[in-house]
Design a protein around this motif. Structure first.
Motif, PDB file in Angstrom:
ATOM      1  N   VAL A  60     -42.126 -22.930 -22.873  1.00 13.54           N
ATOM      2  CA  VAL A  60     -43.085 -24.025 -22.676  1.00 13.54           C
ATOM      3  C   VAL A  60     -42.409 -25.358 -22.983  1.00 13.54           C
ATOM      4  O   VAL A  60     -42.501 -26.320 -22.221  1.00 13.54           O
ATOM      5  N   VAL A  61     -41.698 -25.386 -24.095  1.00 16.01           N
ATOM      6  CA  VAL A  61     -41.021 -26.622 -24.489  1.00 16.01           C
ATOM      7  C   VAL A  61     -39.979 -27.008 -23.433  1.00 16.01           C
ATOM      8  O   VAL A  61     -39.887 -28.161 -23.015  1.00 16.01           O
ATOM      9  N   ALA A  62     -39.208 -26.024 -22.983  1.00 18.35           N
ATOM     10  CA  ALA A  62     -38.157 -26.307 -22.001  1.00 18.35           C
ATOM     11  C   ALA A  62     -38.746 -26.825 -20.698  1.00 18.35           C
ATOM     12  O   ALA A  62     -38.312 -27.850 -20.161  1.00 18.35           O
ATOM     13  N   ARG A  63     -39.748 -26.135 -20.191  1.00 19.71           N
ATOM     14  CA  ARG A  63     -40.325 -26.526 -18.903  1.00 19.71           C
ATOM     15  C   ARG A  63     -41.031 -27.876 -18.996  1.00 19.71           C
ATOM     16  O   ARG A  63     -40.981 -28.682 -18.071  1.00 19.71           O
ATOM     17  N   TYR A  64     -41.671 -28.114 -20.133  1.00 18.80           N
ATOM     18  CA  TYR A  64     -42.350 -29.400 -20.302  1.00 18.80           C
ATOM     19  C   TYR A  64     -41.343 -30.553 -20.275  1.00 18.80           C
ATOM     20  O   TYR A  64     -41.523 -31.538 -19.558  1.00 18.80           O
ATOM     21  N   HIS A  65     -40.275 -30.429 -21.050  1.00 20.27           N
ATOM     22  CA  HIS A  65     -39.317 -31.535 -21.108  1.00 20.27           C
ATOM     23  C   HIS A  65     -38.576 -31.730 -19.792  1.00 20.27           C
ATOM     24  O   HIS A  65     -38.180 -32.836 -19.458  1.00 20.27           O
ATOM     25  N   ARG A  66     -38.400 -30.650 -19.050  1.00 16.18           N
ATOM     26  CA  ARG A  66     -37.848 -30.764 -17.708  1.00 16.18           C
ATOM     27  C   ARG A  66     -38.764 -31.622 -16.863  1.00 16.18           C
ATOM     28  O   ARG A  66     -38.329 -32.523 -16.151  1.00 16.18           O
ATOM     29  N   ALA A  67     -40.064 -31.318 -16.929  1.00 13.48           N
ATOM     30  CA  ALA A  67     -41.033 -32.069 -16.138  1.00 13.48           C
ATOM     31  C   ALA A  67     -41.076 -33.532 -16.575  1.00 13.48           C
ATOM     32  O   ALA A  67     -41.407 -34.418 -15.797  1.00 13.48           O
ATOM     33  N   LYS A  68     -40.730 -33.770 -17.833  1.00 12.25           N
ATOM     34  CA  LYS A  68     -40.708 -35.146 -18.319  1.00 12.25           C
ATOM     35  C   LYS A  68     -39.407 -35.854 -17.941  1.00 12.25           C
ATOM     36  O   LYS A  68     -39.125 -36.943 -18.439  1.00 12.25           O
ATOM     37  N   GLY A  69     -38.597 -35.221 -17.135  1.00 12.01           N
ATOM     38  CA  GLY A  69     -37.422 -35.901 -16.591  1.00 12.01           C
ATOM     39  C   GLY A  69     -36.177 -35.776 -17.431  1.00 12.01           C
ATOM     40  O   GLY A  69     -35.207 -36.514 -17.236  1.00 12.01           O
ATOM     41  N   LYS A  70     -36.166 -34.838 -18.358  1.00  6.91           N
ATOM     42  CA  LYS A  70     -34.963 -34.707 -19.184  1.00  6.91           C
ATOM     43  C   LYS A  70     -34.027 -33.648 -18.627  1.00  6.91           C
ATOM     44  O   LYS A  70     -34.440 -32.763 -17.861  1.00  6.91           O
ATOM     45  N   ASN A  71     -32.780 -33.748 -19.009  1.00  9.40           N
ATOM     46  CA  ASN A  71     -31.787 -32.732 -18.672  1.00  9.40           C
ATOM     47  C   ASN A  71     -31.860 -31.687 -19.780  1.00  9.40           C
ATOM     48  O   ASN A  71     -31.366 -31.901 -20.883  1.00  9.40           O
ATOM     49  N   VAL A  72     -32.526 -30.578 -19.476  1.00 17.72           N
ATOM     50  CA  VAL A  72     -32.840 -29.606 -20.520  1.00 17.72           C
ATOM     51  C   VAL A  72     -31.799 -28.496 -20.571  1.00 17.72           C
ATOM     52  O   VAL A  72     -31.452 -27.915 -19.541  1.00 17.72           O
ATOM     53  N   LEU A  73     -31.314 -28.235 -21.765  1.00 20.33           N
ATOM     54  CA  LEU A  73     -30.436 -27.083 -21.987  1.00 20.33           C
ATOM     55  C   LEU A  73     -31.263 -25.990 -22.658  1.00 20.33           C
ATOM     56  O   LEU A  73     -31.831 -26.199 -23.730  1.00 20.33           O
ATOM     57  N   HIS A  74     -31.335 -24.849 -21.988  1.00 20.53           N
ATOM     58  CA  HIS A  74     -32.151 -23.736 -22.498  1.00 20.53           C
ATOM     59  C   HIS A  74     -31.395 -22.441 -22.210  1.00 20.53           C
ATOM     60  O   HIS A  74     -31.633 -21.783 -21.204  1.00 20.53           O
ATOM     61  N   PRO A  75     -30.477 -22.094 -23.112  1.00 17.72           N
ATOM     62  CA  PRO A  75     -29.600 -20.958 -22.859  1.00 17.72           C
ATOM     63  C   PRO A  75     -30.058 -19.688 -23.572  1.00 17.72           C
ATOM     64  O   PRO A  75     -31.012 -19.693 -24.349  1.00 17.72           O
ATOM     65  N   MET A  76     -29.370 -18.607 -23.291  1.00 18.21           N
ATOM     66  CA  MET A  76     -29.697 -17.322 -23.930  1.00 18.21           C
ATOM     67  C   MET A  76     -28.418 -16.510 -24.115  1.00 18.21           C
ATOM     68  O   MET A  76     -27.496 -16.593 -23.293  1.00 18.21           O
ATOM     69  N   GLY A  77     -28.374 -15.774 -25.199  1.00 16.96           N
ATOM     70  CA  GLY A  77     -27.203 -14.932 -25.455  1.00 16.96           C
ATOM     71  C   GLY A  77     -27.558 -13.782 -26.364  1.00 16.96           C
ATOM     72  O   GLY A  77     -28.743 -13.500 -26.592  1.00 16.96           O
ATOM     73  N   TRP A  78     -26.548 -13.133 -26.882  1.00 14.89           N
ATOM     74  CA  TRP A  78     -26.741 -11.877 -27.610  1.00 14.89           C
ATOM     75  C   TRP A  78     -25.964 -11.861 -28.906  1.00 14.89           C
ATOM     76  O   TRP A  78     -24.755 -12.086 -28.922  1.00 14.89           O
ATOM     77  N   ASP A  79     -26.679 -11.578 -29.961  1.00 17.13           N
ATOM     78  CA  ASP A  79     -26.083 -11.476 -31.289  1.00 17.13           C
ATOM     79  C   ASP A  79     -25.600 -10.027 -31.423  1.00 17.13           C
ATOM     80  O   ASP A  79     -26.254  -9.197 -32.034  1.00 17.13           O
ATOM     81  N   ALA A  80     -24.441  -9.757 -30.853  1.00 17.69           N
ATOM     82  CA  ALA A  80     -24.156  -8.394 -30.395  1.00 17.69           C
ATOM     83  C   ALA A  80     -23.310  -7.520 -31.316  1.00 17.69           C
ATOM     84  O   ALA A  80     -23.105  -6.352 -31.013  1.00 17.69           O
ATOM     85  N   PHE A  81     -22.799  -8.089 -32.395  1.00 18.56           N
ATOM     86  CA  PHE A  81     -22.071  -7.250 -33.342  1.00 18.56           C
ATOM     87  C   PHE A  81     -23.039  -6.723 -34.395  1.00 18.56           C
ATOM     88  O   PHE A  81     -24.104  -7.298 -34.601  1.00 18.56           O
ATOM     89  N   GLY A  82     -22.625  -5.677 -35.100  1.00 24.89           N
ATOM     90  CA  GLY A  82     -23.456  -5.218 -36.211  1.00 24.89           C
ATOM     91  C   GLY A  82     -23.511  -3.708 -36.339  1.00 24.89           C
ATOM     92  O   GLY A  82     -23.135  -2.963 -35.426  1.00 24.89           O
ATOM     93  N   LEU A  83     -24.011  -3.325 -37.465  1.00 23.53           N
ATOM     94  CA  LEU A  83     -24.020  -1.928 -37.859  1.00 23.53           C
ATOM     95  C   LEU A  83     -24.777  -0.978 -36.926  1.00 23.53           C
ATOM     96  O   LEU A  83     -24.310   0.144 -36.682  1.00 23.53           O
ATOM     97  N   PRO A  84     -25.949  -1.359 -36.389  1.00 20.60           N
ATOM     98  CA  PRO A  84     -26.689  -0.390 -35.564  1.00 20.60           C
ATOM     99  C   PRO A  84     -25.848   0.184 -34.421  1.00 20.60           C
ATOM    100  O   PRO A  84     -26.000   1.350 -34.076  1.00 20.60           O
ATOM    101  N   ALA A  85     -24.962  -0.640 -33.845  1.00 19.89           N
ATOM    102  CA  ALA A  85     -24.133  -0.135 -32.747  1.00 19.89           C
ATOM    103  C   ALA A  85     -23.201   0.957 -33.241  1.00 19.89           C
ATOM    104  O   ALA A  85     -22.925   1.926 -32.534  1.00 19.89           O
ATOM    105  N   GLU A  86     -22.706   0.815 -34.468  1.00 15.61           N
ATOM    106  CA  GLU A  86     -21.835   1.849 -35.015  1.00 15.61           C
ATOM    107  C   GLU A  86     -22.618   3.100 -35.329  1.00 15.61           C
ATOM    108  O   GLU A  86     -22.159   4.220 -35.102  1.00 15.61           O
ATOM    109  N   ASN A  87     -23.815   2.910 -35.850  1.00 24.75           N
ATOM    110  CA  ASN A  87     -24.650   4.074 -36.135  1.00 24.75           C
ATOM    111  C   ASN A  87     -24.991   4.812 -34.849  1.00 24.75           C
ATOM    112  O   ASN A  87     -24.962   6.043 -34.807  1.00 24.75           O
ATOM    113  N   ALA A  88     -25.317   4.053 -33.805  1.00 30.16           N
ATOM    114  CA  ALA A  88     -25.616   4.675 -32.517  1.00 30.16           C
ATOM    115  C   ALA A  88     -24.385   5.420 -32.010  1.00 30.16           C
ATOM    116  O   ALA A  88     -24.487   6.504 -31.437  1.00 30.16           O
ATOM    117  N   ALA A  89     -23.225   4.801 -32.243  1.00 31.11           N
ATOM    118  CA  ALA A  89     -21.986   5.441 -31.790  1.00 31.11           C
ATOM    119  C   ALA A  89     -21.808   6.788 -32.477  1.00 31.11           C
ATOM    120  O   ALA A  89     -21.391   7.770 -31.855  1.00 31.11           O
TER     121      ALA A  89
END
Ligand code: ANZ
Ligand code: ZN
Length: 861
Positions: A60-89
């Motif tokens: 909502v925040v991203a789309r609103y500020h886009r509509a208000k004429g701003k250059n909006v940065l709205h990225p996504m990624g993955w916090d991908a290290f950690g123990l669960p992956a080893e346990n699954a392994a």
């Protein structure tokens, strides 16, 4: 008529946005930058409703500020290290990377089905060498800048999983996975020197005015500044040690007359020295070490002491001496690792004193108490009062006594040193980042017997995790790898050993927001670009990260500034912590939890009952709790999106409660959201059917007012992150438009058209797919996602308006809504401009027009 079909329209629009690259952001776009970020997810396998809420808000925040004429940065990624992956392994015999990347793929698909306005070209995964190579480079920069050290420290050791546990992973003294009692171990570990910034991290909190106060308070407490005194106690000479004095840290020197013992940490050097010749003491210390180091564990544990037999001179009471105890609650890495105990005014000291029969002498008198009869029982008195039983301090306030006693000790000497020195201490410890784990960012150093510990040359980065690993043995798979750690020293060429510790995954999440600004750069950041985007304008996430993640990110940003990667101190200008998603719990007759999908709810009168969907057996409705797998009260976003559509899920998440509070997921709530979607759909079609036309009747004006008021209010509410109130305003506008439609008033078609057009724009940040479809139905060109936010006419926002009837020759012919107190001449002008009035006049010119302000208009012809 036809119903709106989200299952058909949602994937269609997602594809169009994708193809048109609608949400791809350019760094060199000249418009004002706006960076909105939701905490990136851990790729556990599936998104949950908490994610849906979090990302719906961010969107909502991203789309609103886009509509208000701003250059909006709205990225996504993955916090991908950690123990669960080893346990699954271990459990599934797959590689942690395989598990992680297949989870990422599945979750990305789910997120895409939500229709989020994300720039997927900037996607990052922290487990990719493309990401962690830069983290390794920055580790080396920080090492060179003196922000990294290697030191020996006590850790929580899980003897079954053979790993170090963070304090949060120790639950009731046991490892969170293995359930084995946690031990203390001394390990050489890598640390980030966050304590260098303790004061700055504390003071800068005052400037974070767009953060919730409760988060700032939590950070303040975590940093834990305390002003106190280092105080020397002279030891009564003893044949057991050469040591002449014990230095303690106290924040309550005003209670010195009430001191009844001196306490040492089990890890204090004097304790160690004494234990060499005292096996009972050595056994006591070993017992202390058999418990974890978590503060919570220490606080809950029963207070235990060991009398060393040493005595110290009481520093203010001539001729008196005090015993020296070793006590299990005294930490070595805080203050000096030694205290003086004043049982009357400190609970831990009191517990110890009661156990070992030490004296309890109150020296702070609560207001209104009689000094002759005031006693301390089992509860220490820690509040304000007047000093008594304390010689030259008697009658002073606590603060004044602190000052005077500090002055008193400053000019006295023990062991050739000043006896008392004012000192500020912080609870904040250096950040231990070493983990004995495979699935993390390798720490880029090499241990050489000749050259010592040296950083991997930057040209040799990244230090990549080996692919061929086995998890057959407990412990660190990197360490078990047959070849990986054997390297030649980059300095002297001799055989050397790679560091096999990997970094705490909190490091990965301490700078990802900066990487998003130039995710493909050959350096960790491009400082000019990072400085344009950062700090993040609006960061949104769970309050469970209010302390560690945010503090580490604040530290890391400072470290990146010190090493030239960014130009600011603070990473997040605005912070919003959203509440949790809850659901009722259900239990079957056997006491087992039953998932909501197996429950049929019925209500008879006020009573609600439930039965099992297939067996019909009665089910008990339990309390409303945070959605969790253990209580089975989870609702799967995929199922909701599949049956109601993403827009409905988003709308419900935003509509039902203030965003900082918990929201209770209910079937009825989702159905309400779904019905609203159909209402909007019908309204749009009805208004299109009205056709074009002009109109400035009072009815039209009322519609226009409602429209502009909503556009203005929704904007304010989105800016203030009051999404539920924005939704309420949209409901209000929808009702007003539906009412005007149903009243069939003449000449409102253009106002209605403006009304629904605006309505669609207002709902577009929340229900973007429905909005695009309606936009098309309205015959608008382009995408609503690209349309500017509606202009608001301030004249239409005037709140107090009155409706004045208009009489022509004594007969009511029309009415007009005007601002209260409008002067007659202006009212007259507007009245004469009305179509209805002109029609009734049939070309005649009025003889007289009388305006009674705020009441009535009389026209005589
Ligand atoms: C005497 C005293 C009298 C204390 C009294 C308290 C109350 P904060 O405020 O959190 O900094 N302390 C000092 N070092 C310690 C350590 N390494 N492990 C455990 N406890 C330690 O707490 C400072 C107080 O905690 C100090 O003030 C000291 O006890 C204790 F009525 O000194 B006080
Ligand atoms: Zn070497």
């Amino acid at each position: 008529g036809e119903r709106y079909n989200p299952r058909e329209s949602e994937p269609k629009w997602q594809k169009i946005w994708d193809e048109r690259q609608s949400f791809v952001t350019a760094n060199d776009d000249p418009r004002e930058p706006y960076y909105v970020l939701e905490m990136f997810p851990y790729p556990s396998g599936r998104i949950h409703m908490g994610h849906v809420r979090n990302y719906a808000m961010g969107d909502v925040v991203a789309r609103y500020h886009r509509a208000k004429g701003k250059n909006v940065l709205h990225p996504m990624g993955w916090d991908a290290f950690g123990l669960p992956a080893e346990n699954a392994a271990i459990e599934r015999k797959t590689h942690p990377g395989t598990w992680t990347y297949s989870n990422i793929e599945a979750m990305k698909k789910q997120l895409k089905s939500m229709g989020l306005s994300i720039d997927w070209t900037r996607e990052i995964a922290t487990c990719s060498p493309d990401y962690y190579r830069h983290q390794q480079a920055m580790f080396i920069d920080m090492l060179e800048a003196g922000l990294v050290t290697r030191k020996s420290s006590k850790v929580n050791w899980d003897p079954v999983d053979m790993t170090v546990l963070a304090n949060e992973q120790v639950i009731d003294g046991k490892g969170w996975r293995s359930g084995a009692p946690v031990e203390q171990r001394e390990l050489t570990q890598w640390f980030f020197k966050i304590s260098n910034f303790a004061e700055d991290l504390l003071e800068a909190l005052d400037g974070l005015t767009e953060w919730p106060e409760k988060v700032r308070t939590m950070q303040r407490n975590w940093i834990g500044r305390s002003e106190g005194l280092r105080l020397l106690f002279e030891l009564v000479p003893s044949e057991n040690t050469e040591t002449a004095s014990i230095e303690v840290f106290t924040t309550r020197p005003d209670t010195i007359f009430g001191a009844s013992f001196v306490g040492l940490s089990p890890d204090h050097p004097l304790t160690t020295e004494l234990a060499e010749a005292n096996s009972a003491l050595a056994a006591f210390v070993a017992e202390c070490h058999s418990h974890g180091t978590a503060t919570e564990t220490l606080e809950k544990a029963e207070k235990q002491g060991f009398n060393t037999g040493l005595r110290v001179k009481h520093p203010v009471i001539e001729g008196e001496t005090l015993p020296v105890y070793v006590a299990n609650f005294i930490l070595m890495d805080y203050g000096t690792g030694a205290i003086f105990g004043c049982p009357a005014h400190d609970q831990r000291d009191l517990d110890l004193a009661r156990k070992y029969g030490l004296s309890v002498k109150p020296v702070v008198l609560p207001a209104g108490e009689d000094p002759a009869s005031f006693v301390v029982g089992t509860e220490a008195y820690t509040d304000a009062g007047t000093i008594f039983n304390s010689g030259f301090l008697d009658g002073l306030s606590i603060d004044e006594a602190k000052r005077q006693i500090a002055d008193y000790f400053a000019v006295r000497a023990v062991d050739n040193r000043s006896q008392g020195k004012v000192e500020v201490n912080y609870r904040l410890r250096d950040w231990g980042i070493s983990r004995q784990r495979y699935w993390g960012c390798p720490i880029p150093v090499i241990h050489c017997e000749v050259c010592g510990t040296i950083p991997v040359p930057k040209k040799d980065l990244p230090v990549v995790l080996p692919e061929d690993v086995s998890f057959d043995k407990p412990g660190n798979a990197l360490d078990h790898h047959p070849t990986w750690k054997h390297v030649n020293c980059p300095q002297c060429g001799a055989p050397a050993r790679r560091e096999t510790d990997t970094m705490d995954t909190f490091v990965d999440s301490s700078w990802y927001f900066a990487r998003f600004t130039a995710p493909q750069a050959e350096t960790p950041t491009i400082p000019g670009v990072a400085n344009r985007w950062l700090p993040v304008d609006q960061y949104i996430g769970g309050v469970e990260h209010a302390i560690l993640h945010l503090l580490y990110s604040r530290f890391f940003t400072r470290a990146m500034k010190a090493t030239g990667h960014v130009g600011m101190d603070e990473p997040f200008k605005g912070l919003f912590t959203q509440g949790m998603v809850t659901h009722e719990t259900y239990k079957g007759e056997d006491g087992a939890w039953v998932p909501p999908t197996d429950v049929v709810l019925e209500s008879t009168g006020d009573a609600r009952t439930a039965r099992h969907i297939s067996t019909g057996a009665p089910i008990q409705i339990g309390s409303v709790e945070k959605m969790s797998k253990s209580k089975k009260n989870v609702v799967d976003p995929d199922e909701i999106v599949g049956s109601y559509g993403a827009d409905t899920a988003r709308w419900f998440m935003l509509s039902d409660s203030p965003p900082e509070r918990d929201v209770q997921w209910t079937e009825a709530g989702v159905e309400g959201a779904s019905r609203f979607q159909q209402r909007v759909w019908r309204l749009v079609h009805d208004v299109v059917a009205l056709g074009e036309g002009s109109g400035d009747s009072a009815d039209a004006l009322a519609v226009r007012r409602a429209t502009h008021r909503a556009a203005d209010g929704v904007a304010r509410d989105i800016e203030g992150l009051r999404f539920n109130r924005a939704v309420a305003q949209i409901y209000e506008l929808t009702n007003a438009l539906a009412k005007a439609r149903d009243a069939g008033a003449a000449d409102i078609s253009s106002a209605m058209r403006e009304g629904v057009r605006t309505l669609i724009q207002l709902i577009s940040p929340m229900m973007p797919h429905l909005a695009e479809t309606c936009w098309q139905v309205l015959g608008e060109t382009g995408l609503v996602a690209d349309a500017p936010w509606p202009e608001v006419d301030p004249a239409l926002l005037v709140d107090d308006e009155v409706t004045m009837p208009i009489q022509i020759n004594g007969k009511r012919r029309a009415e007009i809504a005007v601002a209260k107190g409008m002067v007659p001449a202006e009212v007259e002008g507007r009245v004469m401009a009305l179509d209805a009035v002109q029609k009734a006049l049939e070309g005649r010119t009025p003889k007289k027009i009388v305006v009674v302000p705020d009441r009535i208009v009389n026209i005589v012809v």
